[in-house]
Enzyme design. Structure first.
Site, PDB file in Angstrom:
ATOM      1  N   ASP A  50      29.522  25.741   0.478  1.00  0.00           N
ATOM      2  CA  ASP A  50      30.670  26.447   1.552  1.00  0.00           C
ATOM      3  C   ASP A  50      31.574  27.426   0.449  1.00  0.00           C
ATOM      4  O   ASP A  50      32.298  28.126   1.177  1.00  0.00           O
ATOM      5  CB  ASP A  50      31.305  25.572   2.088  1.00  0.00           C
ATOM      6  N   ASP A  60      29.945  27.649  -5.283  1.00  0.00           N
ATOM      7  CA  ASP A  60      28.788  27.329  -4.694  1.00  0.00           C
ATOM      8  C   ASP A  60      27.805  28.703  -4.790  1.00  0.00           C
ATOM      9  O   ASP A  60      26.420  28.359  -4.586  1.00  0.00           O
ATOM     10  CB  ASP A  60      28.622  26.797  -3.517  1.00  0.00           C
ATOM     11  N   CYS A 106       0.049  48.808  18.529  1.00  0.00           N
ATOM     12  CA  CYS A 106      -0.748  47.883  17.873  1.00  0.00           C
ATOM     13  C   CYS A 106      -0.355  47.992  16.537  1.00  0.00           C
ATOM     14  O   CYS A 106       0.280  48.603  15.972  1.00  0.00           O
ATOM     15  CB  CYS A 106      -2.240  48.289  17.996  1.00  0.00           C
ATOM     16  N   CYS A 140      -0.504  51.219  14.501  1.00  0.00           N
ATOM     17  CA  CYS A 140       0.507  52.097  14.863  1.00  0.00           C
ATOM     18  C   CYS A 140       1.546  51.859  13.892  1.00  0.00           C
ATOM     19  O   CYS A 140       2.074  52.709  13.254  1.00  0.00           O
ATOM     20  CB  CYS A 140       1.132  51.946  16.346  1.00  0.00           C
ATOM     21  N   ASP A 167      26.127  20.662  -1.463  1.00  0.00           N
ATOM     22  CA  ASP A 167      27.511  20.356  -2.059  1.00  0.00           C
ATOM     23  C   ASP A 167      28.293  19.356  -1.158  1.00  0.00           C
ATOM     24  O   ASP A 167      27.764  19.158  -0.142  1.00  0.00           O
ATOM     25  CB  ASP A 167      28.296  21.659  -2.075  1.00  0.00           C
TER      26      ASP A 167
END
Length: 807
Positions: A693, A697, A85, A88, A500
């Site tokens: 990419d 960037d 739970c 714990c 981009d």
């Protein structure tokens, strides 16, 4: 006056290259108040420190960082079994944070793991696992974890549930059946007698508690003794109370008032049965929640066909190293990352990228481990093995995201920390009130046990992590990797997605379309421009080089190469200064003769690249980059989802406007230098995701609320992003947002259910409706409701497995 006890600490340092840096580190450490001794070892790069209060490891680490020799950090992962739970997970985190040198600790109930960040060398996985194990949980370093632990747990729970059900069935029938069918009650009384029936119930219930149910006592009672009760404590106290009261009624009835002489053996036995059943179903659902990881792991074959001096032999992939040559037969999985050396085929990469169409492969093309070869035979050379392969990195990213705690979890953690103690207090109060105002001790016991059993911290503890596990796993199957789990929450609130252009919305492989020479032949202009671009990695440069190679031009040597990001490049070629780039690179050059043609080409979506020789305009090269097939659909999908779309590019304004108009993007930021992308993204306000990419960037990806990197891009971009699109498909951006929104909605549903369930049914179990003619829940019904609550949360989370790509 008490003197603080002396302690020792050990740090592993970065930037420790010479005696001067070692001296600087020692001086920094000794400058911290409370440090009595500091010694730096240049050989192993460590610092040993003796200290006492007010010094702390954090203060010493800060001093080292300011001195330029920061302490290294590391992250360790433990496998932790036995957590049941939210209480714990909170206890596991407290135990870990109490260990020396720990910076942070996070336990995940659904994944059964704990992730610890610490000063490198401050502790080992084994010592941390031992500390958690002493707290009552079975912890081991993740590398030593039993891969079949979940399957074995399910098997044990299934076995114990069946045993408990077989033993409890006669008890339940004898007691509850007698209430439902009076004739059965009279038959028992007239045959074996009620006292004998109670003795049989006592024996069977004792077996249930002593064997299938002993796990609750072995874990719950020690936790209660440490004043850190958990779900097991609630079950242990509730069943023990029902069993003890019933045993007194059976063996010493004189100790109870005549009106209270009843047994509740069926409650104690059926509580164990129902909670074991609930946990068994939880274990099965957790296995299904982790199916995405299991599926990814199974993608990689264990064997490969190695081509050696003695022919082809089958070997374990663990023995292979980069450079090995492998034979791939039709229909086989690619074992590792590499490059095609011989043959041609089509490879199905859908399980990694989400792309349904097989990808043609020929010599020189890259292969990814785990993908499926088609009908052709291939020979490949291995380039990456082990943890460096794409598949291994994907699995690591998904596991990291699944183990994360979202910001929304912080409130849940604070509540579950106090939930079980509060429930136990309410149970005591319930019994006290019923003893004062109720008809019997038995009624008070029923109400108190029902409160203990119906409370469900399991549902609250599972509400968030199981949705994260299923959501991020499903996203991985759809080609979206959440590198950081927090992005799952942040992405759901994104209002604007900024793309981009090159390599993100377009193919990133521009081709030369037009060549304009003012003086001389076009071939000569192309030859000189290509000579400059031989040292450039820009996509436009590659297009110029490809065109020159296609015409068979011999390129002269270039010297003094210099590139200006976002502008272009220049070099000395055959004794002349050749400049190739945007108009801003040629600020002092008269370009008036080329401007009309450049503007016309830009309106067609082509990028004009100017060429100047010795400071004079020489010509113009036009390059076009084809739009990706799914870009238009991706933009439309985002707009349907209520997300604004923008383009941020360094390309010319006219080119950007032409492509944006084609794609349906209204907001365009063109001619933006790499450093300017950050300002543009920040100027869009809160809730911005940036998709890129390239290396240029990376700053914008880091500055955005959520950075989304195209997986076909550079490693720098991927490292700066929180989300990675494996296949580079822009439509995956819409998929990522959809998964994020669905996961957060799922978490909200789970939390609403978990908190609403407890808020509504705990008072009912306590009997607040009884004075108004309402029902009084029996402990058996309370156990059934508690088990159903956890199963509801898990079942609701598993609905995320049905998510589809797009919007």
């Amino acid at each position: 006056m008490t003197t603080a006890s002396p302690q020792t600490a050990r740090f592993l340092l970065e930037g420790l290259g010479d005696a001067a840096s070692a001296t600087r580190a020692e001086r920094a450490l000794r400058g911290v108040s409370g440090v009595s001794a500091a010694r730096v070892n240049l050989v192993d790069g460590s610092a040993e420190v003796g200290f006492a209060a007010p010094a702390s490891r954090e203060a010493m680490a800060q001093a080292l960082a300011q001195a330029g020799v920061p302490a290294r950090q590391q992250t360790l992962v433990l496998s932790v079994e036995g957590m049941s739970c939210g209480a714990c997970t909170g206890r596991v985190e407290r135990v870990l944070r109490a260990q020396p040198g720990i910076l942070s600790a996070s336990a995940n109930l659904a994944a059964r793991r704990a992730e610890v960040t610490l000063w490198e060398g401050a502790a080992t996985p084994a010592t941390l696992a031992a500390a958690v194990s002493r707290a009552g949980y079975a912890a081991v370093p993740l590398a030593d974890a039993n891969p079949d632990a979940r399957a074995q747990e399910y098997t044990r729970l299934r076995r114990d549930t069946i045993v408990a059900a077989v033993l409890a069935a006669p008890v339940f029938l004898a007691e509850m059946g007698g209430h439902i069918f009076p004739s059965l009650h009279h038959w028992i009384a007239g045959s074996i007698g009620m006292q004998t029936s109670w003795l049989i119930q006592f024996a069977l219930t004792t077996l249930v508690l002593a064997f299938p149910g002993r796990r609750f006592f072995l874990k719950g009672l020690p936790s209660l003794a440490r004043r850190q009760p958990d779900m097991n404590s609630l079950v242990a106290v509730g069943t023990l109370a029902a069993w003890a009261y019933s045993s007194i009624a059976t063996f010493a009835p004189g100790l109870l008032p005549a009106a209270s002489r009843a047994v509740y053996f069926e409650a104690a036995a059926m509580i164990v049965v129902l909670i074991l059943l609930g946990r068994m179903l939880e274990a099965r659902a957790r296995g299904r929640a982790g199916a995405a990881i299991a599926g990814l792991v199974q993608l990689q074959p264990m064997q490969a066909r190695l081509i050696g001096a003695e022919g082809v032999t089958e070997v374990p992939i663990a023995t292979l190293t980069p450079g090995a040559r492998l034979q791939i037969r039709p229909g086989e999985r690619i074992p590792l990352d590499g490059v095609v050396e011989e043959g041609a085929s089509a490879v199905d990469e859908s399980l990694l990228t989400g792309e349904s169409m097989p990808v043609a492969k020929a010599p020189g093309d890259a292969l990814t481990g785990g993908t499926m070869n088609g009908s052709g035979a291939l020979v490949m050379r291995v380039s990456r093995v082990g943890a460096d392969t794409v598949l291994a990195r994907i699995i690591a990213m998904v596991e990291q995201a699944q183990g994360a705690k979202l910001p929304v979890q912080a409130l849940v953690d604070r509540i579950t920390l106090w939930f079980v103690p509060v429930v136990m207090g309410l149970a005591v109060l319930t019994v006290a009130v019923w003893l004062v105002f109720g008809p019997s001790i038995g009624q008070a016991l029923v109400a108190g046990v029902s409160v203990l059993i119906i409370a469900c911290p399991c549902a609250m503890g599972l509400a968030t992590p199981v949705s994260i596990m299923v959501g991020t796993g499903r996203a991985a199957q759809l080609g979206v990797l959440f590198r950081r789990g927090e992005a799952l929450q942040t992405l759901a609130g994104v209002k604007t997605v900024a793309f981009d252009k090159t390599g993100t919305l377009t193919q990133g492989k521009p081709v030369l379309t037009d060549l304009v020479a003012l003086n001389g032949a076009g071939d000569d202009l192309l030859r000189l421009a290509a000579a400059v671009e031989t040292q450039s990695e820009h996509p436009l440069a590659q297009a110029i080089l490809a065109a020159a190679a296609g015409q068979g031009l011999a390129l002269p040597e270039a010297s003094g190469f210099a590139a200006t990001p976002g502008h272009g490049a220049e070099a000395m070629v055959e004794g002349r200064l050749v400049q190739v780039g945007a108009a801003r690179l040629l600020a002092g050059v008269d370009l008036s003769a080329l401007l009309p043609q450049a503007e016309a080409l830009a309106r067609q979506g082509r990028t004009p690249v100017y060429v100047a020789i010795d400071g004079k305009a020489a010509g113009l090269i036009a390059v076009a980059d084809a739009v990706k097939p799914s870009s238009r659909a991706a933009v439309a999908a985002l707009r349907r989802m209520g997300v604004a779309v923008a383009m941020v590019t360094g390309d010319a304004q006219a080119v950007a406007d032409a492509i944006a108009a084609d794609l349906g993007i209204a907001q365009v930021h063109a001619e933006v230098l790499p450093g300017g992308k950050v300002a543009v993204v920040q100027g869009m306000g809160p809730g911005v995701a940036f998709v890129g990419d390239g290396i240029n960037d990376a700053p914008a990806l880091a500055a955005a609320d959520v950075g989304i990197a195209v997986g076909t891009g550079t490693d720098v971009a991927i490292e700066a992003a929180e989300v990675v699109l494996i296949g580079g498909d822009p439509m995956a951006v819409a998929t990522a947002i959809r998964v994020s929104r669905a996961s957060m909605a799922n978490i909200r549903q789970n939390l609403t259910w978990a908190f609403g369930y407890n808020a509504a049914l705990i008072p009912v179990a306590a009997g607040v409706l009884v004075p108004f003619g309402g029902p009084q829940l029996s402990p058996v019904l309370a156990a059934a409701a508690m088990a159903a609550s956890s199963i509801f949360v898990l079942g609701n989370a598993l609905r995320l497995r049905r998510l589809r790509a797009g919007n």
